[in-house]
Design a protein around this motif. Sequence first.
Motif, PDB file in Angstrom:
ATOM      1  N   LYS A  53      52.562   1.411  50.104  1.00  0.00           N
ATOM      2  CA  LYS A  53      53.778   0.842  50.710  1.00  0.00           C
ATOM      3  C   LYS A  53      54.394  -0.245  49.836  1.00  0.00           C
ATOM      4  O   LYS A  53      55.596  -0.247  49.585  1.00  0.00           O
ATOM      5  N   SER A  54      53.572  -1.207  49.402  1.00  0.00           N
ATOM      6  CA  SER A  54      54.114  -2.327  48.615  1.00  0.00           C
ATOM      7  C   SER A  54      54.630  -1.837  47.275  1.00  0.00           C
ATOM      8  O   SER A  54      55.681  -2.297  46.806  1.00  0.00           O
ATOM      9  N   THR A  55      53.897  -0.918  46.656  1.00  0.00           N
ATOM     10  CA  THR A  55      54.357  -0.366  45.376  1.00  0.00           C
ATOM     11  C   THR A  55      55.702   0.317  45.580  1.00  0.00           C
ATOM     12  O   THR A  55      56.622   0.154  44.766  1.00  0.00           O
ATOM     13  N   CYS A 177      61.268  -6.286  53.118  1.00  0.00           N
ATOM     14  CA  CYS A 177      60.317  -7.259  53.653  1.00  0.00           C
ATOM     15  C   CYS A 177      58.936  -6.639  53.564  1.00  0.00           C
ATOM     16  O   CYS A 177      58.663  -5.626  54.214  1.00  0.00           O
ATOM     17  N   ASP A 178      58.075  -7.209  52.715  1.00  0.00           N
ATOM     18  CA  ASP A 178      56.746  -6.627  52.522  1.00  0.00           C
ATOM     19  C   ASP A 178      55.709  -7.432  53.295  1.00  0.00           C
ATOM     20  O   ASP A 178      55.355  -8.527  52.898  1.00  0.00           O
ATOM     21  N   GLU A 179      55.221  -6.884  54.388  1.00  0.00           N
ATOM     22  CA  GLU A 179      54.235  -7.550  55.243  1.00  0.00           C
ATOM     23  C   GLU A 179      54.691  -8.984  55.551  1.00  0.00           C
ATOM     24  O   GLU A 179      53.907  -9.924  55.500  1.00  0.00           O
ATOM     25  N   ALA A 180      55.964  -9.114  55.900  1.00  0.00           N
ATOM     26  CA  ALA A 180      56.577 -10.437  56.037  1.00  0.00           C
ATOM     27  C   ALA A 180      55.970 -11.276  57.157  1.00  0.00           C
ATOM     28  O   ALA A 180      56.125 -12.494  57.161  1.00  0.00           O
TER      29      ALA A 180
END
Length: 321
Positions: A53-55, A177-180
């Motif tokens: 997901k983050s990648t 928004c990454d794991e915000a």
Amino acid sequence: MKPLMEVKNLKKYYQISSREGDKKQILKAVDDVSFEIKKGEILGVVGESGCGKSTLGKTVLRLHEKTDGQVLYDGRDLFSLDHKEMTELRKRIQMVFQDPFSSLNPRKKVVSLIEQPLRIHKTGTQAEISEKVEAIMSEVGINPHYKKRFPHQFSGGQRQRIGIARALALNPEFVVCDEAVSALDVSVQAQILNLLLDLREKHDLTYMFIAHDLAVVEYISTRIIVMYLGKIIEVADKHELVKNHTHPYTKALFNAFPLTDPHQRIGKKKIVMGDVPSPVNPPSGCHFHPRCPFAMDICREQYPELKEVAPGHMSACHLHQ
Ligand code: SF4
Ligand code: MG
């Protein structure tokens, strides 16, 4: 309407050294992923940690270079832009990071943290920049009076508000928004999610919202992508996905996370998941087969294509093909 972002067959692979040190191995963090984001949408991306997901979030913003495929933003191929064009586009596409404790430089005052992107992009005079910083601080719910304080003088939720202010300082239109909210207490999570919703309304924002927590993604998103070991395995509008998810992995996720209405879960077969396999040399065929209670022979041999199971609802599983 033309999508704001089109992602076509995007791949991001990493070469890593094996434990023996000699053989190189390939980690397929994002493996042939295609989707679109429409303006105003909140596209949730959910999956366990290590599923890419983050990648994916960083690659669609070109914070990582791609291995293959295309990302079109507003019709323009992101990876074919030169440095100057990319710098110009950076103002429009921003990221809010996971951890407000480590993503903010502890030696910098809040004012200089929020000012930094404005200075880099030379957006105005010092007076204009100061005015903008105060306005954005108020908007995210931090009293501008505290602008000379350091990040450690704020709570986790306040720090994430500062992170959001920094991302929004340049008036972007698209924010990943990454794991915000993942590092925050549950009570604070809702406040930050509601802040993001308010800001979207006010500034006409489009979000890609990445999280491992399905309840959080369900709360904020309008459409949801489910990822497993670098691939999209199901995608649908939020309400359709919540009511009619078909992929066994999505079912397992819904089993593992508290739903808004626990009654929905009664009488449903519980899928016990075990650990996520390594993304290096993922299982053959459907990557989920070692954990799937419905696995058939074909699942071990052939990767199931993502196919439409209802209008706008795609799923990659041999059960419904
Ligand atoms: Fe399970 Fe087979 Fe569907 Fe994969 S393709 S989720 S192994 S039934
Ligand atoms: Mg992550």
